[in-house]
Write a protein that holds these residues in place. Structure first.
Motif, PDB file in Angstrom:
ATOM      1  N   ARG A   1      -5.068   0.261  -4.900  1.00 20.81           N
ATOM      2  CA  ARG A   1      -4.931   0.073  -3.511  1.00 20.81           C
ATOM      3  C   ARG A   1      -5.942  -0.839  -2.846  1.00 20.81           C
ATOM      4  O   ARG A   1      -5.469  -1.345  -1.749  1.00 20.81           O
ATOM      5  N   ARG A   2      -7.329  -0.402  -2.972  1.00 23.75           N
ATOM      6  CA  ARG A   2      -8.133  -1.158  -2.356  1.00 23.75           C
ATOM      7  C   ARG A   2      -8.015  -2.804  -2.755  1.00 23.75           C
ATOM      8  O   ARG A   2      -8.540  -3.673  -1.667  1.00 23.75           O
ATOM      9  N   THR A   3      -7.814  -3.209  -3.974  1.00 24.25           N
ATOM     10  CA  THR A   3      -7.516  -4.527  -4.125  1.00 24.25           C
ATOM     11  C   THR A   3      -6.375  -4.963  -3.449  1.00 24.25           C
ATOM     12  O   THR A   3      -6.608  -6.398  -3.081  1.00 24.25           O
TER      13      THR A   3
ATOM     14  N   ALA B   1      -3.087  -6.856  -8.024  1.00 22.70           N
ATOM     15  CA  ALA B   1      -3.963  -5.571  -7.951  1.00 22.70           C
ATOM     16  C   ALA B   1      -3.945  -5.022  -9.159  1.00 22.70           C
ATOM     17  O   ALA B   1      -4.950  -4.340  -9.470  1.00 22.70           O
TER      18      ALA B   1
ATOM     19  N   VAL C   1      -5.719  -4.402  -0.467  1.00 25.98           N
ATOM     20  CA  VAL C   1      -6.019  -4.765   0.747  1.00 25.98           C
ATOM     21  C   VAL C   1      -7.025  -6.275   0.802  1.00 25.98           C
ATOM     22  O   VAL C   1      -6.924  -7.241   1.507  1.00 25.98           O
ATOM     23  N   VAL C   2      -7.973  -6.226  -0.368  1.00 29.80           N
ATOM     24  CA  VAL C   2      -8.881  -7.370  -0.455  1.00 29.80           C
ATOM     25  C   VAL C   2      -7.977  -8.536  -0.676  1.00 29.80           C
ATOM     26  O   VAL C   2      -8.120  -9.622  -0.020  1.00 29.80           O
TER      27      VAL C   2
ATOM     28  N   THR D   1      -7.942   7.358  -9.837  1.00 26.83           N
ATOM     29  CA  THR D   1      -9.147   6.326  -9.624  1.00 26.83           C
ATOM     30  C   THR D   1      -8.573   5.104  -9.706  1.00 26.83           C
ATOM     31  O   THR D   1      -8.833   4.012  -8.793  1.00 26.83           O
TER      32      THR D   1
ATOM     33  N   LYS E   1      -6.448   4.143  -6.977  1.00 29.98           N
ATOM     34  CA  LYS E   1      -7.253   3.915  -5.776  1.00 29.98           C
ATOM     35  C   LYS E   1      -7.899   2.525  -5.736  1.00 29.98           C
ATOM     36  O   LYS E   1      -7.836   2.172  -4.760  1.00 29.98           O
ATOM     37  N   VAL E   2      -8.354   2.145  -7.052  1.00 35.26           N
ATOM     38  CA  VAL E   2      -8.797   0.805  -7.206  1.00 35.26           C
ATOM     39  C   VAL E   2      -7.840  -0.030  -6.671  1.00 35.26           C
ATOM     40  O   VAL E   2      -8.077  -1.335  -5.897  1.00 35.26           O
TER      41      VAL E   2
ATOM     42  N   TYR F   1     -10.859  -3.473 -13.999  1.00 34.03           N
ATOM     43  CA  TYR F   1     -11.655  -2.156 -13.775  1.00 34.03           C
ATOM     44  C   TYR F   1     -11.434  -1.178 -14.935  1.00 34.03           C
ATOM     45  O   TYR F   1     -12.501  -0.583 -15.223  1.00 34.03           O
TER      46      TYR F   1
ATOM     47  N   ALA G   1      -7.151  -3.895 -11.097  1.00 35.35           N
ATOM     48  CA  ALA G   1      -7.333  -2.257 -11.464  1.00 35.35           C
ATOM     49  C   ALA G   1      -7.254  -1.898 -12.936  1.00 35.35           C
ATOM     50  O   ALA G   1      -8.226  -1.102 -13.662  1.00 35.35           O
TER      51      ALA G   1
ATOM     52  N   LEU H   1       1.048  -1.282   0.109  1.00 31.00           N
ATOM     53  CA  LEU H   1       0.008   0.018   0.070  1.00 31.00           C
ATOM     54  C   LEU H   1       0.823   1.172   0.049  1.00 31.00           C
ATOM     55  O   LEU H   1       0.552   2.161  -0.893  1.00 31.00           O
TER      56      LEU H   1
END
Lengths: 538, 126
Positions: A394-396, A367, A398-399, A388, A391-392, A375, A371, A186
């Motif tokens: 980074r969220r991926t 990730a 975590v998931v 964006t 951002k996607v 995405y 993304a 991250l």
């Protein structure tokens, strides 16, 4: 040899737990500072995914070695040689020779035609949507299998190195490893991940070099004496000959062929390896990366030959097998025999760092693929801006990190070692045929790519489900049932030729022709580097 | 335009089919393929010959040559040596035969050259 047997007392290992933790803590602290510093310039998508394309060939080559020399290579191959002798050595040859595919056919052309992910190249001149989705699914599958194997391996490694044998304690360590990895990726993005891999590769290769020198010194730098001592301790002259592990039956011989095929053709199509080629500014630096990694990886595998036979001679196969962690304990036990708690602590910390660095590399690849390919290109149809998209991503991260932790806890104690071989088989079946066809075959079409990718991925997974590693055998994942219809543990010998065949068949049966201007563009770009993204200045 | 993998400014207006059909590009393509394809075939055949020997010619591989060093170990170490040798050979071939032509074509299309770090040396600014 009695003196040696008492010199390596497994119970002593637990007394070094604090030291192991201390050295590992130091590694985490140092790399975290570097990751924080590296994160300052993480602004654009090229920064986050490709480290601003600012690494040199030698840095990237070292990072590739760090990414590639997983705990499975270091602990697994040393252990395999210590127990099965020559057959363990044959693994390392496959793992090394495979890099010639990357050097000759893939690295430079890929760097010249793509931007962030494998799908950039595969979809260059074909229809974006179907090819990108297929490439992303195969990327995610390979990363998931590899990640699960690493996380589950972390659990069993801990039982050996830290003396934590209860399930809850191991789960806690898996959570810590996962959480650290999420933080690295991250905060640091590709740049931070790369530095972690570089540091880890240097520590790993240096540690292995010291141990190799030490073992050779014991035997007067005479390889023949070392081999003789390994035979003497094991009481079995066959450890020097091929066949101890794979020569048992006709099926196991075929299994080794199948594994060899997957190793040699899979390496150059592993998505986390491919993504590393985007972190350098030019194709020439990509070439240098591979050259560096070939030298480092080759050198390292020569070390493991000495370490494996050294462990067989000095520690003994019986002591290794009865230690917690089994085969994987050969290298740590040898370190303890040679240098006592301090060297064991160092080697253990390096093994931890290895898992951390490899899972970080896999996570950022997965990730980025989600993304960038799913995405940005498919869900938002190219309308999402780079911010964006990051951002996607980074969220991926975590998931995927949370999934890896849960998967690692669930798979801990299960026999999931086959997942690494499966990852190579999937890469060789689903990715390599399409990479080669789209770079070198003018006529290749979207239908060929889609058939080849799904056919390769599907057949590899279906064959493994119906193989002895999942059911029916003494070491299977599910011991109580038997639906092992496919006799081999490695699907490559069927799935790889099938994927090549499907790619060809899908193309010649395709009524649509691809855009010849796009083909010309891809060919010119791949060979000359015209228009390829350069380093980002800061 | 389906592909977003490139910087659009550098080569957007280039007629790649025309570049592809030039004798110089055809020469680059020929030089590249005439090296990498045979070399890939050779090392794959050599590797699988080794695997087949280890699988089906165990007695031959177990023949002692010097002390405890047997044929299998020597052939295994030769795999390492051949990998290093092919790597060196390819690098020298690229430097001599591929890079100069590739740079020439790239230079012509983009109108500027790059230093070894990939930074633009002359011509168009970013």
């Amino acid at each position: 040899m009695i003196g040696i047997a008492t010199a390596v007392d497994v119970a002593d290992l637990k007394e070094t737990t604090l030291l192991n933790m201390g050295i590992f803590g130091l590694f985490v602290a140092v790399t975290m500072v570097i990751v924080l510093r590296a994160s300052r310039n993480n602004k654009t998508a090229a920064d986050y995914y490709a480290a601003g394309r600012s690494f040199t060939g030698s840095q990237n080559g070292t990072a590739i070695a760090g990414d590639y020399l997983s705990a499975a290579s270091f602990l697994g191959i040393t252990g395999a040689i210590a127990i099965n002798g020559y057959d363990g050595f044959m693994y390392s040859i496959g793992f090394l020779v495979a890099w010639l595919v990357a050097l000759l056919l893939v690295a430079e052309l890929l760097r010249n035609t793509g931007k962030f992910t494998m799908a950039d190249v595969l979809s260059f001149r074909l229809k974006q949507r179907p090819v990108r989705i297929a490439a992303a699914i195969s990327t995610l599958a390979v990363c998931f299998f590899y990640l699960l194997a690493q996380m589950a391996g972390a659990g069993s490694l801990i039982s050996l190195l830290l003396g934590i044998s209860d399930w809850g304690g191991q789960a806690l360590i898996i959570i810590v490893v996962g959480a650290l990895m999420i933080m690295y990726v991250l905060i640091g993005g590709m740049k931070g991940t790369t530095w972690v891999q570089i540091i880890k590769a240097i520590l790993l290769i240096a540690g292995a070099a010291v141990m190799t020198f030490w073992v050779l010194a014991i035997y007067g730098f005479n390889l023949s004496s070392l081999l003789g001592a390994a035979v003497e301790t094991s009481g079995n002259p066959a450890v020097l000959n091929p066949g101890l592990q794979y020569g048992k039956t006709e099926t196991s011989k075929l299994d080794f062929m199948s594994l060899g095929l997957a190793l040699v053709l899979g390496t150059a199509a592993l998505p986390h390896v491919l993504m590393r080629f985007y972190t350098v500014p030019t194709a020439k630096e990509a070439r240098k990366s591979v050259v560096w990694s070939i030298w480092l990886i080759g050198l390292f595998y020569l070390f493991t030959l000495v370490l494996g036979y050294g462990a067989a001679a000095l520690v003994g196969a019986d002591t290794i097998k009865s230690a917690p962690g089994g085969v994987n304990s050969a290298a740590p036990l040898l370190a303890f025999y040679l240098g006592g708690p301090l060297l064991l602590g160092f080697i253990s910390a390096v093994a931890f760092a290895t898992i951390l660095a490899v899972v970080a590399g896999l996570t950022i690849t997965a990730a980025a693929s989600f993304a960038h390919d799913i995405y940005a290109s498919v869900i938002s149809k190219g309308k999402a801006d780079a911010d964006t998209e990051v951002k996607v991503a980074r969220r991926t991260v975590v998931v995927i990190g949370v999934l890896a932790i849960l998967g690692g806890i669930f798979a801990n104690g299960q026999n999931v070692a086959f997942l690494v071989a499966l990852a190579f088989a999937v890469a060789a079946s689903a990715n390599l045929p399409t990479i080669v066809y789209s770079l070198f075959w003018r006529r290749f079409t979207t239908q060929g790519a889609v058939w080849s990718m799904y056919g390769g991925l599907g057949s590899a997974i279906i064959l493994i489900i119906f193989s002895p590693v999942v059911s029916g055998g003494a070491t299977s994942m599910i011991k109580d049932a038997n639906f092992a219809l496919f006799p081999l543990s490695n699907p490559g010998i069927v799935s790889i030729p099938l994927a090549f065949l499907l790619g060809w068949l899908g193309t010649i049966l395709d009524k649509n022709r691809e855009d010849s201007a796009k083909q010309a563009e891809m060919e010119v770009r791949s060979l000359t580097g015209v228009g390829a993204e350069k380093a980002v200045d800061h | 335009m389906g592909n977003d993998a490139q910087t659009p400014d550098a080569a957007a207006s280039v007629d790649f089919e025309q570049v592809q059909s030039t004798a110089r590009f055809q020469e680059l393509r020929k030089r590249h393929r005439s090296f990498v394809f045979p070399m890939a075939a050779v090392f794959l055949l050599w590797y699988f010959a080794y695997v087949l020997l280890a699988d089906y010619a165990v007695d031959f591989m177990s023949t002692k040559v010097w002390g405890n060093i047997n044929v299998g170990l020597i052939l295994g170490l030769l795999q390492f040596i051949s990998t290093f040798a092919i790597t060196g050979w390819y690098v020298s071939y690229s430097n001599r035969k591929l890079d100069p032509i590739a740079a020439e074509i790239r230079h012509e299309i983009e109108g500027h050259e790059f230093d070894k770090d990939g930074n633009i040396v002359t011509g168009v600014t970013k």
